[in-house]
Design a protein around this motif. Structure first.
Motif, PDB file in Angstrom:
ATOM      1  N   GLN A   1     -10.015   0.029  -9.742  1.00  0.00           N
ATOM      2  CA  GLN A   1     -10.260   1.359  -9.167  1.00  0.00           C
ATOM      3  C   GLN A   1     -10.028   2.502 -10.149  1.00  0.00           C
ATOM      4  O   GLN A   1     -10.806   3.473 -10.168  1.00  0.00           O
TER       5      GLN A   1
ATOM      6  N   TYR B   1      -5.647   6.980  -7.961  1.00  0.00           N
ATOM      7  CA  TYR B   1      -5.514   7.053  -6.509  1.00  0.00           C
ATOM      8  C   TYR B   1      -4.665   5.885  -6.007  1.00  0.00           C
ATOM      9  O   TYR B   1      -5.132   4.965  -5.334  1.00  0.00           O
TER      10      TYR B   1
ATOM     11  N   TYR C   1      -6.656  -5.708  -3.247  1.00  0.00           N
ATOM     12  CA  TYR C   1      -6.038  -4.394  -2.983  1.00  0.00           C
ATOM     13  C   TYR C   1      -4.653  -4.250  -3.620  1.00  0.00           C
ATOM     14  O   TYR C   1      -4.413  -3.315  -4.376  1.00  0.00           O
TER      15      TYR C   1
ATOM     16  N   ARG D   1      -3.719   0.324  -6.596  1.00  0.00           N
ATOM     17  CA  ARG D   1      -4.466  -0.560  -5.687  1.00  0.00           C
ATOM     18  C   ARG D   1      -5.789  -0.932  -6.326  1.00  0.00           C
ATOM     19  O   ARG D   1      -6.212  -0.301  -7.279  1.00  0.00           O
ATOM     20  N   PHE D   2      -6.402  -1.967  -5.779  1.00  0.00           N
ATOM     21  CA  PHE D   2      -7.652  -2.497  -6.314  1.00  0.00           C
ATOM     22  C   PHE D   2      -7.518  -2.750  -7.820  1.00  0.00           C
ATOM     23  O   PHE D   2      -8.097  -2.070  -8.642  1.00  0.00           O
TER      24      PHE D   2
ATOM     25  N   HIS E   1     -11.483  -8.860  -1.279  1.00  0.00           N
ATOM     26  CA  HIS E   1     -11.414  -7.581  -1.991  1.00  0.00           C
ATOM     27  C   HIS E   1     -10.416  -6.629  -1.344  1.00  0.00           C
ATOM     28  O   HIS E   1      -9.557  -6.061  -2.025  1.00  0.00           O
ATOM     29  N   ASN E   2     -10.520  -6.454  -0.038  1.00  0.00           N
ATOM     30  CA  ASN E   2      -9.769  -5.384   0.626  1.00  0.00           C
ATOM     31  C   ASN E   2      -8.348  -5.776   1.031  1.00  0.00           C
ATOM     32  O   ASN E   2      -7.527  -4.907   1.328  1.00  0.00           O
ATOM     33  N   ILE E   3      -8.055  -7.066   1.065  1.00  0.00           N
ATOM     34  CA  ILE E   3      -6.691  -7.500   1.397  1.00  0.00           C
ATOM     35  C   ILE E   3      -6.002  -8.139   0.189  1.00  0.00           C
ATOM     36  O   ILE E   3      -4.836  -7.878  -0.063  1.00  0.00           O
TER      37      ILE E   3
ATOM     38  N   TYR F   1       0.864  -1.189   0.000  1.00  0.00           N
ATOM     39  CA  TYR F   1       0.000   0.000   0.000  1.00  0.00           C
ATOM     40  C   TYR F   1       0.898   1.236   0.000  1.00  0.00           C
ATOM     41  O   TYR F   1       2.111   1.132   0.196  1.00  0.00           O
TER      42      TYR F   1
END
Lengths: 260, 260
Positions: free
Chosen positions: A230, A133, A183, A136-137, A178-180, A123
């Motif tokens: 994203q 941004y 990402y 990521r994602f 999704h988030n880990i 990250y």
């Protein structure tokens, strides 16, 4: 292919342990290379603190993300983290195998992510401007690699169904898939779930194992979870809210972040 | 009232640390009794293994839930777990304060639940028959006690909004609020969230703190999250699926388990 298995269970003689060992054996027999990180046997340190950052100055205020960034950029992370990041770099596929404890991964695996996913690596990467941004994602260090969860669950499948009291299993796992995983750019395959493992006999074990091995044998044909990228037009910048009208009618919550 | 604060951050000089200390000071000034469990300073053991069960026989296969049940019923848990369970028994309100790391609680707190929530205490309790599936989701050892999360988040609020890329914050926290806190019977209050804490100055800190202290000062008027009780007619037995028609039109996922 090169497969890295991250295994989080205290007992090798468990359903999880037997499942992991049978997976390794099968993959090697098929000619794949396999590395296993057995977090319990390795006594993997799973609490983030100042000892993770070799350039931390005693007496300073520990700002975790900032210090992680400094250590990452100055080469001052610890050996176990570098070794793990090397295994991740090496792998084509990463399997995370664990029992669902209190509706998420065991602490030892959660702490693994906290320590291995350093700032500037997993990250805090890439340009942040009005069109992009961060990487990521859908972008990031894990781009081009696949990941899959192999999860055992004590409860019944209906309890995790769309109307089940625990909530749908895909929603319970979304903060991980999704988030880990998505990402930092993993291509995330649908999770392999085995329910009621405490009651499982040989038949249930073999059925689950064979289904999983079949997935691995046909990994190139498995359709990943269609998470939305994203930085490619689906999200408002930089509020990162899904643009109106992209979701299905009446779709809300986590579901809108998966393309249908 | 008696307030037990479970605090999970490595740095006492952090936003979280200052927030926790100011909360303690305020509550004590108001005449409340406060106990703090500072997991990092206590080096709280956060990995479940055979050492947690003093009646575990070396060489046995560790079945975590079963061994937890045996140790719980025979009084063979460890001293730190008994001390924590005593603090929970003592408390009227439990505050869990932590930074959101990778979209859930830090590993040290996750492991706290894994070790403190023993079988026969927080789960595996009560009759399981055709009308009642254990004392859980609205019943259990924490019945009559309130719990609240005080969470700091690095990201922006919009990223956690209903259309935000991370998913709605209430959904991200549902596996904690509903599946960990409501499960053994806590009355769960709406979470206190502070966003963008890495950028927070004195004003942002004080605004968030004052809002939280105001909540605590008026705790009896705070409306809890209206989770549905499991054993009182809303769910099919024993598939534990919400009965058709109880949800709002077009409501799905976690949301159907909250009464509107």
């Amino acid at each position: 292919m090169k497969v890295f298995i991250v295994f989080a269970h205290p007992e090798l003689k468990s359903f999880n342990g037997s499942f992991m060992k049978a997976t390794v054996e099968h993959l090697e027999k098929k000619g794949h290379e396999v590395r296993v990180s057995d977090l319990y046997r390795e006594h993997f340190k799973c609490v983030v603190d100042e000892k993770d950052f070799l350039n931390f100055k005693d007496g300073d205020r520990l700002k975790v993300a900032f210090q992680s960034y400094l250590a990452n950029s100055e080469g001052k992370l610890t050996e176990d983290v570098y070794r793990t990041q090397a295994n991740l770099a090496w792998a084509d596929l990463v399997i995370f195998q664990f029992p669902l404890w209190w509706y998420t991964m065991p602490a030892i695996l959660k702490g693994w992510f906290e320590r291995v996913y350093t700032c500037g690596y997993a990250y805090g990467v890439g340009v942040h401007d009005e069109t992009h941004y961060g990487d990521r994602f859908g972008e990031g260090v894990m781009e081009g690699k696949k990941a899959i969860l192999a999860v055992t669950v004590g409860g019944s499948k209906t309890h995790y169904s769309p109307r089940g009291i625990n909530g749908p299993i895909d929603h319970i796992l979304f903060p991980i898939t999704h988030n880990i995983l998505y990402y930092p750019g993993f291509t995330v395959l649908p999770s392999h779930i085995t329910y009621e493992t405490d009651k499982a006999g040989d038949k249930e074990f073999n059925d689950s194992l064979n289904a999983f091995l079949n997935t691995l044998d046909n990994i190139d044909t498995v359709v990943p979870i269609a998470f939305r990228r994203q930085n490619f037009g689906d999200y408002e910048m930089s509020s990162l809210q899904l643009k109106e009208g992209l979701e299905q009618p009446n779709e809300t919550g986590f579901d809108i972040h998966i393309k249908k």
